[in-house]
Design a protein around this motif. Structure first.
Motif, short mmCIF file in Angstrom:
data_model
loop_
_atom_site.label_atom_id
_atom_site.label_comp_id
_atom_site.label_asym_id
_atom_site.label_seq_id
_atom_site.Cartn_x
_atom_site.Cartn_y
_atom_site.Cartn_z
N PRO A 91 -9.10 -32.52 -46.48
CA PRO A 91 -7.81 -32.59 -46.68
C PRO A 91 -6.69 -32.72 -45.64
CG PRO A 91 -8.56 -30.20 -46.78
CD PRO A 91 -9.70 -31.15 -46.60
N PHE A 92 -5.64 -33.54 -46.02
CA PHE A 92 -4.72 -33.75 -44.90
C PHE A 92 -3.76 -32.13 -44.55
CE2 PHE A 92 -0.34 -34.96 -43.82
CZ PHE A 92 -0.47 -35.54 -42.39
N LEU A 93 -3.74 -32.02 -43.31
CA LEU A 93 -3.15 -30.93 -43.03
C LEU A 93 -2.12 -31.13 -42.00
CD1 LEU A 93 -6.27 -28.53 -42.30
CD2 LEU A 93 -5.16 -28.60 -44.39
N LYS A 94 -0.64 -30.72 -42.63
CA LYS A 94 0.40 -31.24 -41.59
C LYS A 94 0.85 -30.08 -40.66
CE LYS A 94 5.13 -33.00 -42.11
NZ LYS A 94 6.00 -33.31 -43.04
N GLN A 95 1.14 -30.39 -39.63
CA GLN A 95 1.37 -29.12 -38.77
C GLN A 95 2.96 -28.71 -39.02
OE1 GLN A 95 0.69 -30.51 -34.62
NE2 GLN A 95 -1.05 -29.45 -34.69
N PHE A 96 3.18 -27.38 -38.75
CA PHE A 96 4.24 -26.83 -38.72
C PHE A 96 5.30 -27.40 -37.73
CE2 PHE A 96 1.25 -23.62 -40.59
CZ PHE A 96 2.21 -23.70 -41.98
N LYS A 97 6.58 -27.46 -37.99
CA LYS A 97 7.61 -27.70 -37.07
C LYS A 97 7.78 -26.69 -36.03
CE LYS A 97 12.26 -29.84 -36.28
NZ LYS A 97 13.58 -30.36 -37.17
N GLU A 98 7.45 -27.27 -34.65
CA GLU A 98 7.92 -26.10 -33.63
C GLU A 98 9.17 -26.11 -33.11
OE1 GLU A 98 4.66 -26.00 -30.88
OE2 GLU A 98 2.95 -26.80 -32.27
N PRO A 99 9.84 -25.21 -32.68
CA PRO A 99 11.05 -25.10 -32.15
C PRO A 99 10.87 -25.58 -30.63
CG PRO A 99 10.32 -22.92 -32.16
CD PRO A 99 9.69 -23.67 -32.88
N LYS A 100 11.83 -26.41 -29.91
CA LYS A 100 11.51 -26.81 -28.70
C LYS A 100 12.00 -25.85 -27.69
CE LYS A 100 11.94 -31.83 -29.36
NZ LYS A 100 12.67 -33.21 -29.03
N LYS A 101 11.49 -25.56 -26.93
CA LYS A 101 11.53 -24.42 -25.63
C LYS A 101 11.94 -25.05 -24.50
CE LYS A 101 8.31 -21.00 -27.85
NZ LYS A 101 7.05 -20.06 -27.40
N ARG A 102 12.83 -24.36 -23.89
CA ARG A 102 13.45 -24.92 -22.53
C ARG A 102 12.39 -24.40 -21.73
NH1 ARG A 102 18.20 -21.04 -20.41
NH2 ARG A 102 17.11 -19.08 -20.48
N VAL A 103 12.07 -25.13 -20.35
CA VAL A 103 11.20 -25.02 -19.43
C VAL A 103 11.80 -23.61 -18.83
CG1 VAL A 103 10.42 -25.82 -17.33
CG2 VAL A 103 10.66 -27.34 -19.22
N ARG A 104 10.75 -22.78 -18.38
CA ARG A 104 11.30 -21.30 -17.84
C ARG A 104 10.77 -21.59 -16.33
NH1 ARG A 104 13.66 -17.90 -15.66
NH2 ARG A 104 13.50 -15.77 -16.28
N TRP A 105 11.68 -21.51 -15.40
CA TRP A 105 11.49 -21.34 -14.06
C TRP A 105 12.56 -20.74 -13.39
CZ3 TRP A 105 15.36 -23.57 -10.71
CH2 TRP A 105 16.67 -24.33 -11.54
N LEU A 106 12.10 -20.27 -12.11
CA LEU A 106 12.77 -19.34 -11.15
C LEU A 106 13.58 -20.13 -10.16
CD1 LEU A 106 9.88 -16.58 -10.59
CD2 LEU A 106 11.81 -16.36 -12.43
N THR A 107 14.52 -19.34 -9.92
CA THR A 107 15.32 -20.19 -8.72
C THR A 107 14.72 -19.47 -7.27
OG1 THR A 107 16.80 -17.77 -8.36
CG2 THR A 107 17.41 -19.87 -9.74
N LYS A 108 14.98 -19.71 -6.29
CA LYS A 108 14.45 -19.52 -4.80
C LYS A 108 14.63 -17.83 -4.94
CE LYS A 108 12.59 -23.50 -3.86
NZ LYS A 108 13.12 -24.41 -2.60
N ASP A 109 15.85 -17.70 -5.05
CA ASP A 109 15.94 -16.04 -4.99
C ASP A 109 15.29 -15.21 -5.80
OD1 ASP A 109 17.91 -13.95 -3.93
OD2 ASP A 109 18.41 -13.65 -5.96
N GLU A 110 15.10 -15.55 -7.15
CA GLU A 110 14.44 -15.02 -8.10
C GLU A 110 12.77 -14.74 -7.60
OE1 GLU A 110 16.47 -15.71 -12.27
OE2 GLU A 110 15.13 -17.31 -11.45
N ALA A 111 12.33 -15.95 -7.17
CA ALA A 111 10.95 -15.89 -6.87
C ALA A 111 10.66 -15.02 -5.58
CB ALA A 111 10.53 -17.31 -6.16
N GLU A 112 11.82 -14.85 -4.60
CA GLU A 112 11.52 -13.97 -3.40
C GLU A 112 11.43 -12.58 -3.94
OE1 GLU A 112 14.51 -15.08 -0.87
OE2 GLU A 112 13.45 -16.99 -0.26
N ARG A 113 12.45 -11.92 -5.11
CA ARG A 113 12.36 -11.00 -5.54
C ARG A 113 11.05 -10.72 -6.26
NH1 ARG A 113 17.50 -12.25 -7.80
NH2 ARG A 113 16.66 -11.70 -9.95
#
Length: 292
Positions: A91-113
């Motif tokens: 049977p043909f199985l269609k995927q569910f629509k996924e919400p697009k997520k933003r890329v999660r990254w740190l600033t230099k200050d956050e990384a140091e903390r």
């Protein structure tokens, strides 16, 4: 026409696990198959699209995870149809629509903390991850045999890489500093705690460090996103980033492209010219009106 045997889902799942021993994530497949207990005892020919989709839709997880279940079921049923001759038509199985997520990254200050809030051994692993973009498992199980300190390079072998292709890692000064501090702590493994190789990063330790650093919604894998984001913002071309990170296709790194819109400046500047020109016309018209 060859008659299709009456095979059950249980038989198909068992054969899948036997034939796919080479898969690195086979344990995940086995876990998913256990959760799909509603399929137990069913004949493959009776597993229609509506039943499969409804069963997976009722799972208590997000669309992205549901799509992984769909991918597994689809792969098994296609095997049953195309290779095992256990099914006339999958049977043909269609995927569910996924919400697009933003890329999660740190600033230099956050990384140091974050680094400051972690135990030293884990902090060193984070520093190395931010300097190289390597995945968690590649950092955890990194061995000295994979590193050439003289030429400042490291290698991730094909069987250690997600794309199953070897990755050559250019070691920058930040990465080299970490390696030099780890040198001779263990004859084989790079990252150790009191002489014992690190095998896992405690989720409790990670969570406590995030709270202490004032950082929310951040996973270990987001260190790789952070590394990629910093490089793109520094002007590294997407295709070069793809090679550095060992991604299989350019499409996989396009999510970082919006972080470096520098090449669009010349187009955006066209409005500067137009708006200046329009303002000159407005001024000229105003002067003419006054003179009249």
């Amino acid at each position: 026409m060859q008659e299709v045997p009456n095979k059950t889902w249980d038989e198909a799942a068992k054969r899948w696990l036997l034939e796919m021993q080479h898969k690195k994530d086979l344990r995940k497949d086995a876990s998913k198959l256990k959760i799909l207990s509603s399929f137990r005892g069913l004949y493959l020919k009776d597993m229609n699209r509506n039943f499969i989709m409804e069963t997976i839709n009722n799972l208590q997880c997000g669309s992205a995870t549901k799509n992984r279940y769909i991918a597994l079921v689809r792969a098994i049923l296609r095997k049953a149809e195309r290779e095992w001759d256990w099914l006339d038509k999958a049977p043909f199985l269609k995927q569910f629509k996924e919400p697009k997520k933003r890329v999660r990254w740190l600033t230099k200050d956050e990384a140091e903390r974050l680094i400051e809030a972690l135990p030293e051994t884990i902090a060193e692993m984070v520093r190395f991850s931010l300097a190289t973009g390597l995945r968690k498992s590649n950092v955890l199980f990194l061995e000295w045999s994979q590193i050439d300190l003289k030429h400042k390079v490291a290698w991730i072998h094909a069987d250690q890489a997600k794309a199953e292709k070897p990755i050559g890692v250019a070691l920058n000064r930040l990465a080299m500093d970490v390696l030099e501090r780890q040198w001779k702590k263990h004859p084989r493994r790079v990252f150790t705690n009191k002489g014992v190789p690190v095998k896992v990063v405690s989720s409790t330790t990670w969570s406590r460090a995030l709270i202490k650093a004032g950082i929310e919604d951040f996973r270990w894998h987001d260190l790789r996103h952070t590394w990629a984001s910093w490089l793109v913002q520094a002007g590294v071309p997407i295709r070069d980033l793809q090679e550095m990170g060992g991604w299989e296709t350019v499409a996989m790194v396009q999510k970082y492209a919006h972080l470096a819109p520098f090449h669009l400046h010349k187009h955006a500047a066209l409005l500067d010219t137009k708006m200046t020109h329009d303002q000159v016309l407005v001024n000229q018209n105003a002067i003419c009106s006054e003179q009249k």
